[in-house]
Motif scaffolding. Structure first.
Motif, PDB file in Angstrom:
ATOM      1  N   GLU A 107      35.036  41.508  37.404  1.00  0.00           N
ATOM      2  CA  GLU A 107      33.987  40.521  37.132  1.00  0.00           C
ATOM      3  C   GLU A 107      33.079  40.292  38.331  1.00  0.00           C
ATOM      4  O   GLU A 107      31.949  39.835  38.172  1.00  0.00           O
ATOM      5  N   SER A 108      33.550  40.628  39.529  1.00  0.00           N
ATOM      6  CA  SER A 108      32.758  40.417  40.746  1.00  0.00           C
ATOM      7  C   SER A 108      31.820  41.567  41.065  1.00  0.00           C
ATOM      8  O   SER A 108      31.124  41.545  42.087  1.00  0.00           O
ATOM      9  N   TRP A 126      33.660  44.785  31.611  1.00  0.00           N
ATOM     10  CA  TRP A 126      34.206  43.911  32.650  1.00  0.00           C
ATOM     11  C   TRP A 126      35.650  43.576  32.319  1.00  0.00           C
ATOM     12  O   TRP A 126      35.965  43.220  31.177  1.00  0.00           O
ATOM     13  N   THR A 129      39.551  40.283  37.748  1.00  0.00           N
ATOM     14  CA  THR A 129      38.808  39.817  38.920  1.00  0.00           C
ATOM     15  C   THR A 129      38.974  40.747  40.117  1.00  0.00           C
ATOM     16  O   THR A 129      38.326  40.548  41.142  1.00  0.00           O
ATOM     17  N   THR A 130      39.828  41.758  40.008  1.00  0.00           N
ATOM     18  CA  THR A 130      40.060  42.677  41.117  1.00  0.00           C
ATOM     19  C   THR A 130      39.955  44.127  40.647  1.00  0.00           C
ATOM     20  O   THR A 130      40.045  44.412  39.442  1.00  0.00           O
TER      21      THR A 130
END
Length: 313
Positions: A107-108, A126, A129-130
């Motif tokens: 997502e980042s 997506w 988060t990693t």
């Protein structure tokens, strides 16, 4: 399914030479620029390898194309997990070869890089988060779709493709000066070291907050490091990169985030060169004094990527 590779996943100069032959006419032989840059004690002569001018703005297209050309017999689609440049490279390579590409990003992931993936026709999903979470989902997706799964950096053909940078430098630069290259997952520094062997010293430069190679050399195995600051995506060095680093004595230099930012701004201010933080990391070692050239030495500094938002300069 995964690309074929030799038993043991080791990469040698012969593999890099085979990659150069396979990639002939498909990639740019990026130029070098002999100049001087500001150092902590005055001007420092350097040779800049302008790899940011590569197709897709990243050295990674060399490895992606090599892997697909070597392994894509009968494959129609590929899946890869990436925080940015590996996804861009895979999307470009797949488009060149008439294949569909799905990139799973955390997502980042920077919008600039996602937009570049879209521009080459990739499907972008997506997940998590990693990078690790995106990687696990990409593996599941590839199995479900019976697609060819590429690894962003820990695949022999990817490392060999990146290593063609080293063969080009042999032709472009007289003598055998040290070569400084950014480390993330390690495919660039490992590929160059595989190409040059012990003919030239190869030095990895990495952000002190994401010291993947440094941590692995200290622990004598790949270990996870906490990502922060100017993380280059990978938080663990590849097995192939660590093996090559041990084989040829590649060492790691650490630089601060401030030094990377200063090097990036310097490249724009002095040369109107726009690179991403990863692209300026190797230069930061010279400008910060983390690497001090010997008397009469002109080190080669690889500027490896340009996928960034110019407004962030």
């Amino acid at each position: 399914m995964e690309p074929r590779h030799r038993s043991g996943s080791q990469v040698y100069r012969s593999d890099v030479r085979a990659a150069r032959k396979r990639l002939a006419g498909r990639i740019r032989k990026t130029p070098v620029f002999h100049t001087s840059v500001a150092g902590p004690y005055g001007p420092v002569p350097v040779t800049l390898k302008l790899e940011y001018l590569q197709h897709g703005g990243t050295f990674k297209v060399r490895g992606s194309l090599n892997a697909l050309l070597e392994s894509a017999e009968g494959a129609e689609q590929i899946v890869i997990a990436s925080g940015g440049n590996a996804g861009i490279a895979a999307a470009l390579a797949a488009a060149r070869l008439g294949m569909s590409c799905t990139v799973v990003v955390p997502e980042s992931a920077p919008h600039t890089k996602v937009a570049a993936m879209w521009s080459y026709g990739a499907e972008v999903l997506w997940h998590g988060t990693t990078y690790e979470e995106a990687y696990r989902y990409a593996a599941e997706l590839a199995a479900e779709r019976k697609a060819l799964r590429l690894h962003a950096y820990d695949l022999p053909a990817v490392v060999a493709g990146a290593g063609v940078v080293g063969l080009e430098l042999e032709e472009q630069v007289r003598g055998r000066p040290p070569v400084l290259a950014t480390v993330g997952g390690g495919s660039l520094v490992a590929g160059v070291a595989a190409a040059l062997g012990r003919r030239q010293q190869v030095i990895g430069v990495e952000p002190e907050r994401v010291p993947t190679l440094h941590a692995a050399l200290s622990a004598d195995r790949p270990v996870d490091v906490a990502a922060s600051g100017n993380a280059l995506g990978a938080t663990r060095i590849g097995e192939i990169a660590l093996e090559i680093a041990r084989r040829y004595g590649v060492r790691s230099l650490l630089v601060t985030e401030d030094a990377i930012t200063a090097a990036r701004e310097y490249l724009w201010r002095e040369f109107r060169i726009v690179v991403e933080p990863a692209g300026a990391t190797a230069l930061a070692a010279v400008q910060s004094g983390a690497y001090v050239p010997a008397e009469g030495e002109r080190p080669v500094v690889v500027l490896c990527g340009a996928n960034t938002d110019p407004a962030m300069l």
